[in-house]
Structure formats: C-alpha cells, structure tokens
Design a protein around this motif. Sequence first.
Motif, PDB file in Angstrom:
ATOM      1  N   ALA A   1       0.801  -1.208  -0.424  1.00  0.00           N
ATOM      2  CA  ALA A   1       0.257   0.059   0.145  1.00  0.00           C
ATOM      3  C   ALA A   1       0.217   1.380  -0.219  1.00  0.00           C
ATOM      4  O   ALA A   1       0.444   2.424  -0.869  1.00  0.00           O
ATOM      5  N   LEU A   2       1.944   0.932   0.951  1.00  0.00           N
ATOM      6  CA  LEU A   2       2.885   2.472   0.900  1.00  0.00           C
ATOM      7  C   LEU A   2       3.916   2.237  -0.580  1.00  0.00           C
ATOM      8  O   LEU A   2       3.907   3.614  -0.733  1.00  0.00           O
ATOM      9  N   ILE A   3       4.066   1.550  -0.575  1.00  0.00           N
ATOM     10  CA  ILE A   3       4.901   1.435  -2.046  1.00  0.00           C
ATOM     11  C   ILE A   3       3.762   1.902  -3.254  1.00  0.00           C
ATOM     12  O   ILE A   3       4.179   2.795  -4.056  1.00  0.00           O
ATOM     13  N   ALA A   4       2.932   1.572  -3.234  1.00  0.00           N
ATOM     14  CA  ALA A   4       2.094   1.662  -4.570  1.00  0.00           C
ATOM     15  C   ALA A   4       1.446   3.133  -3.851  1.00  0.00           C
ATOM     16  O   ALA A   4       2.021   3.679  -5.195  1.00  0.00           O
TER      17      ALA A   4
ATOM     18  N   ALA B   1       3.856  -3.426   9.219  1.00  0.00           N
ATOM     19  CA  ALA B   1       3.889  -2.483  10.552  1.00  0.00           C
ATOM     20  C   ALA B   1       2.323  -1.539  10.300  1.00  0.00           C
ATOM     21  O   ALA B   1       2.928  -0.810   9.611  1.00  0.00           O
ATOM     22  N   GLY B   2       1.813  -1.451  10.969  1.00  0.00           N
ATOM     23  CA  GLY B   2       0.537  -0.812  10.969  1.00  0.00           C
ATOM     24  C   GLY B   2       0.559   0.626  11.117  1.00  0.00           C
ATOM     25  O   GLY B   2       0.172   1.433  10.436  1.00  0.00           O
ATOM     26  N   LEU B   3       1.203   0.734  12.754  1.00  0.00           N
ATOM     27  CA  LEU B   3       1.750   2.219  12.673  1.00  0.00           C
ATOM     28  C   LEU B   3       2.656   3.205  11.865  1.00  0.00           C
ATOM     29  O   LEU B   3       2.109   3.917  11.746  1.00  0.00           O
ATOM     30  N   THR B   4       3.336   2.429  11.856  1.00  0.00           N
ATOM     31  CA  THR B   4       4.255   3.319  10.314  1.00  0.00           C
ATOM     32  C   THR B   4       3.521   3.517   9.510  1.00  0.00           C
ATOM     33  O   THR B   4       3.809   4.402   8.705  1.00  0.00           O
ATOM     34  N   ILE B   5       2.998   2.477   9.219  1.00  0.00           N
ATOM     35  CA  ILE B   5       2.691   2.498   7.523  1.00  0.00           C
ATOM     36  C   ILE B   5       1.466   4.035   8.023  1.00  0.00           C
ATOM     37  O   ILE B   5       0.784   4.739   7.533  1.00  0.00           O
ATOM     38  N   SER B   6       0.176   4.311   9.250  1.00  0.00           N
ATOM     39  CA  SER B   6      -0.634   5.138   9.083  1.00  0.00           C
ATOM     40  C   SER B   6       0.154   6.319   9.429  1.00  0.00           C
ATOM     41  O   SER B   6      -0.229   7.561   8.970  1.00  0.00           O
ATOM     42  N   VAL B   7       1.302   6.607  10.446  1.00  0.00           N
ATOM     43  CA  VAL B   7       2.107   7.604  10.586  1.00  0.00           C
ATOM     44  C   VAL B   7       2.561   8.245   8.915  1.00  0.00           C
ATOM     45  O   VAL B   7       2.307   9.686   8.238  1.00  0.00           O
TER      46      VAL B   7
ATOM     47  N   VAL C   1      -5.256   4.181   3.162  1.00  0.00           N
ATOM     48  CA  VAL C   1      -3.853   3.386   3.766  1.00  0.00           C
ATOM     49  C   VAL C   1      -3.907   4.101   5.289  1.00  0.00           C
ATOM     50  O   VAL C   1      -3.602   2.891   5.997  1.00  0.00           O
ATOM     51  N   VAL C   2      -4.353   4.629   5.907  1.00  0.00           N
ATOM     52  CA  VAL C   2      -4.052   5.230   7.465  1.00  0.00           C
ATOM     53  C   VAL C   2      -5.059   4.202   8.057  1.00  0.00           C
ATOM     54  O   VAL C   2      -5.036   3.619   9.067  1.00  0.00           O
ATOM     55  N   LEU C   3      -6.346   4.344   7.635  1.00  0.00           N
ATOM     56  CA  LEU C   3      -7.231   3.427   8.023  1.00  0.00           C
ATOM     57  C   LEU C   3      -6.867   2.155   7.996  1.00  0.00           C
ATOM     58  O   LEU C   3      -6.998   1.178   8.905  1.00  0.00           O
ATOM     59  N   ALA C   4      -6.560   1.520   6.372  1.00  0.00           N
ATOM     60  CA  ALA C   4      -5.767   0.052   6.829  1.00  0.00           C
ATOM     61  C   ALA C   4      -5.013   0.017   7.751  1.00  0.00           C
ATOM     62  O   ALA C   4      -5.143  -1.181   8.548  1.00  0.00           O
ATOM     63  N   GLY C   5      -3.578   0.355   7.864  1.00  0.00           N
ATOM     64  CA  GLY C   5      -2.715   0.697   9.214  1.00  0.00           C
ATOM     65  C   GLY C   5      -3.407   0.464  10.403  1.00  0.00           C
ATOM     66  O   GLY C   5      -2.902  -0.637  10.757  1.00  0.00           O
ATOM     67  N   ILE C   6      -4.393   1.319  10.596  1.00  0.00           N
ATOM     68  CA  ILE C   6      -4.618   1.193  11.822  1.00  0.00           C
ATOM     69  C   ILE C   6      -5.555  -0.190  12.384  1.00  0.00           C
ATOM     70  O   ILE C   6      -5.517  -1.086  13.595  1.00  0.00           O
TER      71      ILE C   6
ATOM     72  N   TRP D   1      -4.509  -8.743   4.839  1.00  0.00           N
ATOM     73  CA  TRP D   1      -4.760  -8.967   3.250  1.00  0.00           C
ATOM     74  C   TRP D   1      -5.461  -7.833   3.434  1.00  0.00           C
ATOM     75  O   TRP D   1      -5.827  -7.326   1.304  1.00  0.00           O
ATOM     76  N   LEU D   2      -5.894  -6.651   4.296  1.00  0.00           N
ATOM     77  CA  LEU D   2      -6.136  -5.258   3.685  1.00  0.00           C
ATOM     78  C   LEU D   2      -5.132  -4.688   3.251  1.00  0.00           C
ATOM     79  O   LEU D   2      -5.880  -2.768   2.195  1.00  0.00           O
ATOM     80  N   ASP D   3      -3.684  -4.623   3.338  1.00  0.00           N
ATOM     81  CA  ASP D   3      -3.518  -4.107   2.488  1.00  0.00           C
ATOM     82  C   ASP D   3      -3.305  -4.194   0.746  1.00  0.00           C
ATOM     83  O   ASP D   3      -3.284  -2.893   0.491  1.00  0.00           O
ATOM     84  N   PRO D   4      -3.277  -5.285   0.290  1.00  0.00           N
ATOM     85  CA  PRO D   4      -3.471  -5.188  -1.313  1.00  0.00           C
ATOM     86  C   PRO D   4      -5.304  -4.322  -1.416  1.00  0.00           C
ATOM     87  O   PRO D   4      -4.961  -4.319  -2.737  1.00  0.00           O
ATOM     88  N   ALA D   5      -5.779  -5.413  -0.511  1.00  0.00           N
ATOM     89  CA  ALA D   5      -7.163  -4.943  -0.880  1.00  0.00           C
ATOM     90  C   ALA D   5      -7.549  -3.442  -0.951  1.00  0.00           C
ATOM     91  O   ALA D   5      -7.995  -3.182  -2.023  1.00  0.00           O
ATOM     92  N   ILE D   6      -7.027  -2.784   0.377  1.00  0.00           N
ATOM     93  CA  ILE D   6      -7.299  -0.816  -0.083  1.00  0.00           C
ATOM     94  C   ILE D   6      -6.497  -1.209  -1.475  1.00  0.00           C
ATOM     95  O   ILE D   6      -6.531   0.082  -2.285  1.00  0.00           O
ATOM     96  N   SER D   7      -5.147  -1.122  -2.092  1.00  0.00           N
ATOM     97  CA  SER D   7      -4.758  -0.899  -2.636  1.00  0.00           C
ATOM     98  C   SER D   7      -5.490  -0.956  -3.895  1.00  0.00           C
ATOM     99  O   SER D   7      -5.342  -0.275  -4.876  1.00  0.00           O
ATOM    100  N   LEU D   8      -6.326  -2.085  -4.366  1.00  0.00           N
ATOM    101  CA  LEU D   8      -7.355  -2.213  -5.164  1.00  0.00           C
ATOM    102  C   LEU D   8      -8.155  -0.806  -5.403  1.00  0.00           C
ATOM    103  O   LEU D   8      -8.668  -0.274  -6.655  1.00  0.00           O
ATOM    104  N   VAL D   9      -9.033  -0.828  -4.233  1.00  0.00           N
ATOM    105  CA  VAL D   9      -9.871   0.000  -3.976  1.00  0.00           C
ATOM    106  C   VAL D   9      -9.539   1.601  -4.317  1.00  0.00           C
ATOM    107  O   VAL D   9     -10.010   1.905  -5.217  1.00  0.00           O
ATOM    108  N   ILE D  10      -7.685   1.665  -3.500  1.00  0.00           N
ATOM    109  CA  ILE D  10      -7.226   2.757  -4.564  1.00  0.00           C
ATOM    110  C   ILE D  10      -7.488   3.399  -5.856  1.00  0.00           C
ATOM    111  O   ILE D  10      -7.637   4.431  -7.083  1.00  0.00           O
ATOM    112  N   VAL D  11      -6.960   1.574  -6.689  1.00  0.00           N
ATOM    113  CA  VAL D  11      -7.074   2.039  -7.589  1.00  0.00           C
ATOM    114  C   VAL D  11      -8.698   2.737  -8.705  1.00  0.00           C
ATOM    115  O   VAL D  11      -8.473   2.886  -9.770  1.00  0.00           O
TER     116      VAL D  11
END
Length: 314
Positions: free
Chosen positions: A50-53, A124-130, A173-178, A187-197
């Motif tokens: 999600a972050l790299i995307a 690491a959900g926290l880092t992603i959210s920040v 991405v913040v919401l997914a991270g939390i 699996w929320l990480d790739p799922a959120i990426s698809l929603v973003i797309v």
Amino acid sequence: MADHHNHNHSEKHHHPVPKNYGPIFAITVVLNLLFVAVEFGYGFLTNSTALIADAGHNTSDVLGLLLSWSAIILTRKKPSERFTYGLRSTSILAALANAMLLLVASGAIAWEAIERFSQPPVIAGLTISVVAAVGIVVNGLSALLLMKGSKGDLNIRSAYLHMAADTAVSLAVVLAGIAMLYTEWYWLDPAISLVIVIVIVIGTWGLFRESVKLAMNAVPANIDVTAVNDYLYQLEGVTDIHDLHIWGLSTTENALTVHLVMPNGHPGDAFIDDCVRTLEEQHSVHHCTLQIELGSTDHTCSLTITKPVLHHHH
C-alpha cells in the motif's frame, strides 16, 4: 465573384494564465518529491505494498505536476512563424499525458496487489498509518493550492485531480494501517491498494476522455454549438452560414472559423468587432476568423462529404 474578407482580431485575445501558478507548482512539486522519498523508504522497510503503491502513484503525480507546470510556461510563449498559434496546445497534451500516467500507474498498482493476495506479508501497521497521515497533509495542501485554477482549466484540473485522489488514497492507507494494527488482517494492504486503483480510474476517466476530445479538435465541452449557430444566423444581413468550425487552442482558449453569407456585401469592421466581442464574452470563443461571402457562387465546406451536422443551409 464573391467578396471574401477575412478579418482576424488577434490583439483582443489576452487570456494569460494567472501568474501565481508558477510558485504554486514549485511548492507542490518539492513537497511531493520529499514525501515520495520518505514513503518509498518506509514502504521497503515495512514491506507494505500500500505504501509502495502510494509512493509509485505519487511519483507519477510529480511527473504530472511537472507536465502541467511546463505546459503553462509553454502556453505563454509568443506565436512564431512556424507555430502561428504559439504553443498553447501543450496544455492539452499535458492533460492527456497526465491522464495516461494515472491509468498506467493504476494498472501497475493493481497487478502488484493481486499478486500479494495469495501471501499477504506481515506489515507494521503503525508506521504505515503515520507515513500515510503525512501524505494526507502533503496531498491535501497541494490539492487546496491547485483547487482555484482547476475550475476553468483542464490542465490544472488534471494536476488537482492527482492531488485530490492522493489525499483520498492516503486516508485509506491510514485506516488500513490502524485496522491491521488491531486485527492483523494483512490482506487489507492489497485490498486497500485495489480500492485506491478503482477510485483513481473512475476519477481519471473523464479527464482522459475530455483531453482526447480536445486533442482531436472536438468542440470544447463548455461551448454550446447550437447557441453559437443561432447567434450567427440571427445577425443582421446574414442569410446563411457554413464552414463553422470550433476547437480548443489550449485547455482555456477556443478558436472559431465560419463563413457568413451576406448578399448585401461586407457590413464593415464595426459589425465584425461586435461579433468577435459577443462570441468572446457570451460563447467563450477567444479567436475568431469570419469570412464574408455574397452567396453568388456555391461554397461548400471541403471537409464535408455528406450533409454536415452544423451547417444547416436554408
């Protein structure tokens, strides 16, 4: 012999893009470049698609901003012997390239996300959210800076859309991270990426369609052809009109050429001036070429093979 009189008023066309967009683009480009660097770094460290995307998407945004910015600079260049309209149409090409960039970036993100569904890595959900929260600030600020100019200019709108889409993406991405922090649903990480797309593609499609139309010299969306047609028909002394062509010179300026059949002859320059002024003020046409004909010979548009849609002859 018909009296052909071409009257061209270039001195009336002063539609420069407001000067303040240079600094605005400079600020947004620097902000976004810094954010991309941070996001890529943390994306690799935390193993988050999600972050790299999002960082990949933001990179395409920086390119998009640079495209829009350079188009605005080129739009201001004076016409030359070779480019008699100047380089105004670069803004159309920039809007088109911007839309294509967004669509290509979306395809790459979707591909990576789909591959990740089979084995979602621990993240690491926290880092992603920040990191994504910083993204909300950077993208939101950039979108706000560009918002004002996005109303009347497709080129600036393309840059604004990039930033607005990114703000939504960062929020997701913040919401997914939390969520991942508390549930470990990786699996929320790739799922959120698809929603973003999906969000990006929906937002970009209109821009893509509109810029393709402008690039193909279609009548710009803000112009009512029927209203222009009716206005020209009701002009005093005009018995017919033909060869009406309207197209975009840039994402903010439009041009028109038309033949007016006036059996009583050329009505004088004041008539032409009035016509040009009305077309500019009421119909968003900034560059007119009006050709007056007596109608003593049959003039048909060389481009029309079948009966034209716009030219209804009496």
